[in-house]
Write an enzyme that holds these catalytic residues in place. Structure first.
Site, PDB file in Angstrom:
ATOM      1  N   SER A  22     -22.576   5.365  58.256  1.00  0.00           N
ATOM      2  CA  SER A  22     -22.447   6.589  58.573  1.00  0.00           C
ATOM      3  C   SER A  22     -22.373   6.794  59.522  1.00  0.00           C
ATOM      4  CB  SER A  22     -23.697   6.987  58.437  1.00  0.00           C
ATOM      5  OG  SER A  22     -24.345   7.969  58.839  1.00  0.00           O
ATOM      6  N   HIS A  42     -19.069   5.909  55.246  1.00  0.00           N
ATOM      7  CA  HIS A  42     -20.004   6.796  54.423  1.00  0.00           C
ATOM      8  C   HIS A  42     -20.064   8.092  55.305  1.00  0.00           C
ATOM      9  CE1 HIS A  42     -23.887   8.325  52.329  1.00  0.00           C
ATOM     10  NE2 HIS A  42     -23.931   8.441  52.820  1.00  0.00           N
ATOM     11  N   ASP A  68     -21.024  12.193  55.590  1.00  0.00           N
ATOM     12  CA  ASP A  68     -22.160  12.939  55.522  1.00  0.00           C
ATOM     13  C   ASP A  68     -22.115  14.111  55.870  1.00  0.00           C
ATOM     14  OD1 ASP A  68     -24.724  10.693  54.470  1.00  0.00           O
ATOM     15  OD2 ASP A  68     -24.335  10.542  56.763  1.00  0.00           O
ATOM     16  N   MET A 115     -23.065  17.863  54.963  1.00  0.00           N
ATOM     17  CA  MET A 115     -24.449  18.983  54.730  1.00  0.00           C
ATOM     18  C   MET A 115     -24.096  20.101  55.085  1.00  0.00           C
ATOM     19  SD  MET A 115     -26.720  16.891  57.817  1.00  0.00           S
ATOM     20  CE  MET A 115     -27.021  14.980  57.172  1.00  0.00           C
ATOM     21  N   HIS A 166     -21.279  11.874  50.673  1.00  0.00           N
ATOM     22  CA  HIS A 166     -22.542  11.873  50.631  1.00  0.00           C
ATOM     23  C   HIS A 166     -22.925  13.067  50.704  1.00  0.00           C
ATOM     24  CE1 HIS A 166     -26.625  11.431  51.342  1.00  0.00           C
ATOM     25  NE2 HIS A 166     -27.126  11.586  50.285  1.00  0.00           N
ATOM     26  N   MET A 208     -24.232  16.625  50.331  1.00  0.00           N
ATOM     27  CA  MET A 208     -26.323  17.285  50.802  1.00  0.00           C
ATOM     28  C   MET A 208     -25.314  18.507  50.680  1.00  0.00           C
ATOM     29  SD  MET A 208     -27.543  14.182  52.940  1.00  0.00           S
ATOM     30  CE  MET A 208     -25.729  14.006  53.941  1.00  0.00           C
ATOM     31  N   MET A 246     -32.029   7.292  48.324  1.00  0.00           N
ATOM     32  CA  MET A 246     -32.176   8.177  49.675  1.00  0.00           C
ATOM     33  C   MET A 246     -33.737   6.823  50.549  1.00  0.00           C
ATOM     34  SD  MET A 246     -29.836   9.709  50.755  1.00  0.00           S
ATOM     35  CE  MET A 246     -30.490   9.792  52.127  1.00  0.00           C
ATOM     36  N   ASP A 249     -30.000   4.559  52.003  1.00  0.00           N
ATOM     37  CA  ASP A 249     -28.885   5.274  52.787  1.00  0.00           C
ATOM     38  C   ASP A 249     -30.555   5.628  53.730  1.00  0.00           C
ATOM     39  OD1 ASP A 249     -28.081   6.947  54.762  1.00  0.00           O
ATOM     40  OD2 ASP A 249     -27.359   8.210  53.296  1.00  0.00           O
TER      41      ASP A 249
HETATM   42  C1  DX5 Z   1     -28.772  11.270  56.231  1.00  0.00           C
HETATM   43  C2  DX5 Z   1     -28.110  10.426  56.135  1.00  0.00           C
HETATM   44  C3  DX5 Z   1     -27.923   8.785  56.292  1.00  0.00           C
HETATM   45  C4  DX5 Z   1     -27.861   9.403  57.914  1.00  0.00           C
HETATM   46  C5  DX5 Z   1     -27.936   7.744  58.315  1.00  0.00           C
HETATM   47  O1  DX5 Z   1     -28.955  12.523  55.361  1.00  0.00           O
HETATM   48  O2  DX5 Z   1     -27.565  11.003  54.702  1.00  0.00           O
HETATM   49  O3  DX5 Z   1     -26.351   8.727  55.818  1.00  0.00           O
HETATM   50  O4  DX5 Z   1     -26.498   9.621  58.565  1.00  0.00           O
HETATM   51  O5  DX5 Z   1     -28.561   7.223  59.422  1.00  0.00           O
HETATM   52  P1  DX5 Z   1     -29.180   6.203  60.082  1.00  0.00           P
HETATM   53  O6  DX5 Z   1     -28.940   4.434  59.321  1.00  0.00           O
HETATM   54  O7  DX5 Z   1     -29.837   6.392  60.759  1.00  0.00           O
HETATM   55  O8  DX5 Z   1     -30.680   6.667  59.294  1.00  0.00           O
HETATM   56 ZN    ZN Z   2     -25.874   9.678  53.719  1.00  0.00          ZN
END
Ligand code: DX5
Ligand code: ZN
Length: 228
Positions: free
Chosen positions: A10, A35, A37, A39, A70, A72, A141, A175
């Site tokens: 990520s 991956h 993310d 948001m 991903h 969110m 998650m 994740d």
């Molecule tokens: C959190 C994200 C993850 C995050 C993981 O909401 O979905 O993908 O970046 O990072 P680490 O491995 O540092 O928890």
């Molecule tokens: Zn993620």
């Protein structure tokens, strides 16, 4: 068994001013996929980036790297077409964010992407189960979504074990807080797609961390196939 160990860094925890080169660096260090993310500040209390950034990253890394988006976001329906056009490979949406998962799955496929279905820590795995036959990947998650660098929630592992027992060939992703100290729990439970943010990106030696994570998962897969 048709699934294999895949490690997807990520890039949330990387230097966001250098996202393109960070993606290239992760692929060069042996990542199986990336991956990404997304948001929106509504579904989670944080904002990252959207499809224009994905389009730039796709140009930067070329056609091959697999982009697991991903999502969110509160309205996952809204971004299917733009994300497909930007070069996303898989659209992983949250079950909590939609009232019509069936329709969304269909739309994602019509747009040429694979389908991932994610659940937050408070959502039971039984809610996901009815969709398991229609998706490519289930994401369990292991932190509350929103931020990198949080503590791994080991109490999510029964969800992974249950999914693996019910759906022996499904891709199951974990994740949040996954790294060398927590990978064995995930691997034993049956996860095969491993997202790792800070543990990989902030390491002095991401190549070794990625290799170590993959070995742990591959060994668990092998053990499971011998036990059957
Ligand atoms: C959190 C994200 C993850 C995050 C993981 O909401 O979905 O993908 O970046 O990072 P680490 O491995 O540092 O928890
Ligand atoms: Zn993620």
């Amino acid at each position: 068994m048709s699934y294999s160990a895949k490690i997807g860094p990520s890039i949330l925890s990387s230097d966001l001013a250098c996202l393109g080169s960070e993606c290239v660096r992760m692929m060069e260090c042996g990542a199986d996929y990336l991956h990404l993310d997304v948001m929106d500040g509504h579904f989670v209390p944080n904002i990252t980036f959207g499809h224009p950034m994905v389009e730039c990253l796709r140009k930067c890394v070329g056609p091959d790297p697999f982009f697991d988006m991903h999502m969110m976001v509160s309205r996952p329906e809204q971004w299917v077409q733009p994300m497909a056009a930007a070069g996303a490979s898989q659209y992983t949406f949250h079950l909590e964010a939609t009232t019509n998962a069936g329709n969304l799955i269909k739309e994602i496929r019509q747009n040429g992407m694979k389908v991932g279905l994610a659940i937050k820590p408070g959502t039971t795995v039984e809610v996901l189960a009815p969709w398991a036959g229609q998706i490519d990947m289930a994401l369990v998650m292991t932190v509350e979504p929103g931020f990198g660098g949080q503590k791994f929630m080991e109490d999510m592992m029964p969800k992974v074990s249950w999914l693996r027992s019910q759906f022996p060939s499904l891709d199951i992703e974990v994740d949040g807080g996954v790294g060398p100290s927590t990978i064995h729990k995930c691997a034993e439970a049956g996860a095969n797609m491993i997202v790792s943010g800070s543990a990989v990106v902030s390491s002095d030696d991401p190549r070794s961390v990625i290799a170590m994570l993959r070995t742990a998962v591959s060994e668990a897969i092998q053990k499971r196939s011998l036990d059957r």
